[in-house]
Design a protein around this motif. Sequence first.
Motif, mmCIF file in Angstrom:
data_model
loop_
_atom_site.group_PDB
_atom_site.id
_atom_site.type_symbol
_atom_site.label_atom_id
_atom_site.label_comp_id
_atom_site.label_asym_id
_atom_site.label_seq_id
_atom_site.Cartn_x
_atom_site.Cartn_y
_atom_site.Cartn_z
ATOM 1 N N TYR A 1 -0.271 15.615 3.373
ATOM 2 C CA TYR A 1 -0.087 15.512 1.921
ATOM 3 C C TYR A 1 0.410 14.106 1.561
ATOM 4 C CZ TYR A 1 -0.478 20.578 2.067
ATOM 5 O OH TYR A 1 -0.929 21.858 2.271
ATOM 6 N N PHE A 2 -0.087 13.621 0.398
ATOM 7 C CA PHE A 2 0.223 12.269 -0.072
ATOM 8 C C PHE A 2 0.474 12.315 -1.571
ATOM 9 C CE2 PHE A 2 -2.553 12.077 3.565
ATOM 10 C CZ PHE A 2 -1.992 11.114 4.377
ATOM 11 N N VAL A 3 1.132 11.279 -2.066
ATOM 12 C CA VAL A 3 1.359 11.099 -3.495
ATOM 13 C C VAL A 3 0.650 9.823 -3.920
ATOM 14 C CG1 VAL A 3 3.070 10.740 -5.313
ATOM 15 C CG2 VAL A 3 3.567 12.303 -3.418
ATOM 16 N N LEU A 4 -0.261 9.937 -4.902
ATOM 17 C CA LEU A 4 -1.041 8.800 -5.387
ATOM 18 C C LEU A 4 -0.489 8.332 -6.735
ATOM 19 C CD1 LEU A 4 -4.691 10.020 -4.637
ATOM 20 C CD2 LEU A 4 -3.067 8.855 -3.115
ATOM 21 N N VAL B 1 0.836 -1.209 0.000
ATOM 22 C CA VAL B 1 0.000 0.000 0.000
ATOM 23 C C VAL B 1 0.865 1.250 0.000
ATOM 24 C CG1 VAL B 1 -1.776 1.258 1.271
ATOM 25 C CG2 VAL B 1 -1.856 -1.232 1.152
ATOM 26 N N GLU B 2 2.004 1.206 0.699
ATOM 27 C CA GLU B 2 2.870 2.384 0.787
ATOM 28 C C GLU B 2 3.445 2.793 -0.561
ATOM 29 O OE1 GLU B 2 3.063 -0.292 2.552
ATOM 30 O OE2 GLU B 2 2.669 0.272 4.646
ATOM 31 N N VAL B 3 3.493 1.867 -1.515
ATOM 32 C CA VAL B 3 3.987 2.205 -2.853
ATOM 33 C C VAL B 3 2.922 2.945 -3.655
ATOM 34 C CG1 VAL B 3 4.866 1.220 -5.019
ATOM 35 C CG2 VAL B 3 5.593 0.266 -2.823
ATOM 36 N N ILE B 4 1.658 2.604 -3.434
ATOM 37 C CA ILE B 4 0.562 3.217 -4.176
ATOM 38 C C ILE B 4 0.147 4.545 -3.546
ATOM 39 C CG2 ILE B 4 -1.719 2.826 -5.146
ATOM 40 C CD1 ILE B 4 0.447 0.935 -6.151
ATOM 41 N N VAL B 5 0.075 4.572 -2.213
ATOM 42 C CA VAL B 5 -0.276 5.788 -1.485
ATOM 43 C C VAL B 5 0.913 6.116 -0.589
ATOM 44 C CG1 VAL B 5 -1.911 6.893 0.063
ATOM 45 C CG2 VAL B 5 -2.714 5.173 -1.556
#
Length: 258
Positions: free
Chosen positions: A98-101, A85-89
Amino acid sequence: NWLLMEEVEYEQRLLKIDECFLYKVPPLKQAVGHRAEGWDLGNPTLTGSLEIIGKGQVLEIRLFDDSMQIVAKCPVRCNKGAPPVEVIVDAVVDSSRYFVLRCEDEKKKRHAYVGIGFRERDIAFNFKACIFDFKAKIDRENKALADAENRRRRKKLQDESASSENDHSDEYIPDEPNPDLVLKKPIKLSLGAHPFNPKTSVSASPPKDISKAASIPRLKPPPSFVAHQPPPALVSPAKDDDDDDFGDFEEAAPPASS
């Protein structure tokens, strides 16, 4: 007639956020992770809304514009073998809002990275918790299915083993013959090896020639009985002189009177 029903995966809206900021993410320069300070946070590319939809073992993050048109989709697959999951979100390293999707285009089969942010930390926390709660739920379901499959296999093996034992129990197994313990010919028993000559052994039967038998030291016979004689009488050395004197006395004696 049997009513055949297929399992249908339905969509479930897990979370809806009315305000969400979208940013263009620059290329990653450091292996540590993304930093939101270089996104020009005061000028977002788009201000829209966000929904998290669960369908089967896939969680989908959908981004909408003001007219509620889908701008981007970010599928998070939770099945076995899927990327973490940490690779996708991916959360940025310098902020918790803030996040990178990793968004995907199903038609063009391409993916792109989009930055999102929230005004409040509580909303960002709910966003992250919703994703990981769904992942934990899918992991529990997969583990339960795997345990059930293992139990079914073990029961099948036990049933096959029990059936095989029942089949073999009906077969006739002849008794083994008793062993023949009768001596076929005379056997010479050896009582052990001679202590001084390992090559020779003492036979159970006595030897025919006594002289050839094992040399055993013989004791001498006891001496013959001899009667003890009395000790000789003591002889005085002056005996002869006394006898001579006694003779002289006899000669000098007067004759007896008539």
